[in-house]
Design a protein around this motif. Structure first.
Motif, PDB file in Angstrom:
ATOM      1  N   MET A 131       0.840  -1.190   0.000  1.00  0.00           N
ATOM      2  CA  MET A 131       0.000   0.000   0.000  1.00  0.00           C
ATOM      3  C   MET A 131       0.874   1.239   0.000  1.00  0.00           C
ATOM      4  O   MET A 131       1.895   1.295   0.670  1.00  0.00           O
ATOM      5  CB  MET A 131      -0.898   0.022   1.238  1.00  0.00           C
ATOM      6  N   SER A 132       0.471   2.219  -0.765  1.00  0.00           N
ATOM      7  CA  SER A 132       1.125   3.527  -0.745  1.00  0.00           C
ATOM      8  C   SER A 132       0.046   4.583  -0.944  1.00  0.00           C
ATOM      9  O   SER A 132      -1.069   4.285  -1.386  1.00  0.00           O
ATOM     10  CB  SER A 132       2.196   3.635  -1.836  1.00  0.00           C
ATOM     11  N   PHE A 133       0.384   5.817  -0.596  1.00  0.00           N
ATOM     12  CA  PHE A 133      -0.584   6.898  -0.707  1.00  0.00           C
ATOM     13  C   PHE A 133      -0.150   7.934  -1.726  1.00  0.00           C
ATOM     14  O   PHE A 133       1.018   8.328  -1.761  1.00  0.00           O
ATOM     15  CB  PHE A 133      -0.762   7.611   0.644  1.00  0.00           C
ATOM     16  N   LEU A 191      -4.764   9.559   0.217  1.00  0.00           N
ATOM     17  CA  LEU A 191      -4.582   9.874   1.638  1.00  0.00           C
ATOM     18  C   LEU A 191      -5.739  10.715   2.145  1.00  0.00           C
ATOM     19  O   LEU A 191      -6.236  10.495   3.257  1.00  0.00           O
ATOM     20  CB  LEU A 191      -3.256  10.606   1.847  1.00  0.00           C
ATOM     21  N   ARG A 192      -6.195  11.665   1.349  1.00  0.00           N
ATOM     22  CA  ARG A 192      -7.370  12.456   1.740  1.00  0.00           C
ATOM     23  C   ARG A 192      -8.567  11.543   1.987  1.00  0.00           C
ATOM     24  O   ARG A 192      -9.291  11.681   2.982  1.00  0.00           O
ATOM     25  CB  ARG A 192      -7.717  13.470   0.649  1.00  0.00           C
ATOM     26  N   THR A 193      -8.774  10.597   1.074  1.00  0.00           N
ATOM     27  CA  THR A 193      -9.902   9.669   1.212  1.00  0.00           C
ATOM     28  C   THR A 193      -9.770   8.856   2.495  1.00  0.00           C
ATOM     29  O   THR A 193     -10.748   8.676   3.234  1.00  0.00           O
ATOM     30  CB  THR A 193      -9.969   8.730   0.001  1.00  0.00           C
ATOM     31  N   THR A 252       0.751  13.007  -6.584  1.00  0.00           N
ATOM     32  CA  THR A 252       2.112  12.943  -6.060  1.00  0.00           C
ATOM     33  C   THR A 252       2.278  11.799  -5.067  1.00  0.00           C
ATOM     34  O   THR A 252       1.367  11.484  -4.305  1.00  0.00           O
ATOM     35  CB  THR A 252       2.472  14.272  -5.349  1.00  0.00           C
ATOM     36  N   THR A 253       3.439  11.170  -5.086  1.00  0.00           N
ATOM     37  CA  THR A 253       3.847  10.261  -4.010  1.00  0.00           C
ATOM     38  C   THR A 253       5.207  10.729  -3.507  1.00  0.00           C
ATOM     39  O   THR A 253       5.919  11.461  -4.206  1.00  0.00           O
ATOM     40  CB  THR A 253       3.962   8.801  -4.478  1.00  0.00           C
ATOM     41  N   SER A 274       5.307   8.434   1.851  1.00  0.00           N
ATOM     42  CA  SER A 274       3.954   7.953   1.526  1.00  0.00           C
ATOM     43  C   SER A 274       3.983   6.621   0.795  1.00  0.00           C
ATOM     44  O   SER A 274       2.994   5.890   0.797  1.00  0.00           O
ATOM     45  CB  SER A 274       3.207   8.989   0.687  1.00  0.00           C
ATOM     46  N   THR A 275       5.109   6.303   0.166  1.00  0.00           N
ATOM     47  CA  THR A 275       5.242   5.033  -0.552  1.00  0.00           C
ATOM     48  C   THR A 275       5.745   3.916   0.346  1.00  0.00           C
ATOM     49  O   THR A 275       5.200   2.808   0.343  1.00  0.00           O
ATOM     50  CB  THR A 275       6.196   5.202  -1.757  1.00  0.00           C
ATOM     51  N   LYS A 276       6.801   4.210   1.133  1.00  0.00           N
ATOM     52  CA  LYS A 276       7.447   3.161   1.917  1.00  0.00           C
ATOM     53  C   LYS A 276       7.010   3.120   3.381  1.00  0.00           C
ATOM     54  O   LYS A 276       7.203   2.108   4.054  1.00  0.00           O
ATOM     55  CB  LYS A 276       8.968   3.324   1.836  1.00  0.00           C
ATOM     56  N   GLN A 277       6.438   4.215   3.864  1.00  0.00           N
ATOM     57  CA  GLN A 277       5.954   4.270   5.251  1.00  0.00           C
ATOM     58  C   GLN A 277       4.553   4.878   5.272  1.00  0.00           C
ATOM     59  O   GLN A 277       4.299   5.862   5.978  1.00  0.00           O
ATOM     60  CB  GLN A 277       6.911   5.117   6.104  1.00  0.00           C
TER      61      GLN A 277
END
Length: 224
Positions: free
Chosen positions: A1-3, A8-10, A152-153, A157-160
């Motif tokens: 999972m990544s944001f 992330l807003r959702t 954007t990532t 947000s990708t790894k943590q």
């Protein structure tokens, strides 16, 4: 999972059960930036490490600070005439004034040995350079924020992703004046995720398995 910023807003709205009429995009962007700042100031992570090269100018003792610098890690100077590489020693600007009181005296100039913070835009070195030397600067600056665009990532947000989510939820529930137990729940979750992240960045990623050996944890086992 990544944001991404959009996902992330959702997630924040789902966890808080509050719609976008209250938790607007601009408000959540503020939560994200606060969370990023908190993580940045707490963990010495690799995503905030940057490098730049420059050259000194003959007779000019000032070095331009790379844009966005928050912390200087080291400055290496190279003399092209003999390929000697020297790491400058960081001192206070008062030391520079004492060590090299007449920076405009060409006879005292040479390869710099020391550097100090001068202002937000410049470092000062001593002695004043007597010619152009190549500088390699290692520094820390704020990584690119997730809020630059919806798609954007970032490294965090990708790894943590859980670290970013919990940090944002703490901000969200504080804003909503939510139940204290919910704020504490996500603060505890944030701290646990932060410890895992710190152990990776400041522990395992800094180890050399050949010299240090693999990470070992004591495990209780019955006596045979």
């Amino acid at each position: 999972m990544s944001f991404t910023l959009a996902t992330l807003r959702t997630a924040i709205r789902d966890y808080t059960e509050v719609s976008d009429s209250v938790l607007t995009d601009s408000l959540i962007n503020r939560f994200v930036q606060n969370a990023e700042n908190r993580i940045f100031k707490t963990v010495d992570s690799d995503d905030k490490k940057f490098y730049a090269t420059s050259e000194t100018t003959t007779g000019n003792r000032y070095i331009t600070v790379p844009t966005g610098t928050r912390i200087i890690r080291y400055i290496q100077i190279t003399d092209d005439s003999n390929s000697d590489q020297v790491y400058l020693k960081q001192v206070d600007s008062s030391f520079i004034a004492t060590y090299h009181p007449d920076p405009d005296n060409d006879s005292d100039n040479g390869i710099p040995k020391y550097f100090a913070h001068w202002d937000n835009d410049n470092w000062v070195v001593a002695p004043t350079p007597d010619k152009a030397y190549v500088l390699t600067m290692a520094y820390e600056k704020q990584p690119t924020t997730l809020t630059t665009s919806d798609s954007t990532t970032t490294e965090i947000s990708t790894k943590q992703p859980e670290l970013m989510l919990y940090a944002c939820l703490v901000e969200a529930f504080k804003f909503l004046k939510g139940p204290e137990n919910m704020i504490q729940l996500y603060e505890t979750s944030y701290q646990e995720a932060l410890q895992t992240f710190a152990a990776e960045q400041q522990g395992r990623r800094r180890r050399d398995e050949y010299r240090d050996g693999v990470v070992r944890l004591p495990i209780q086992s019955p006596t045979p």
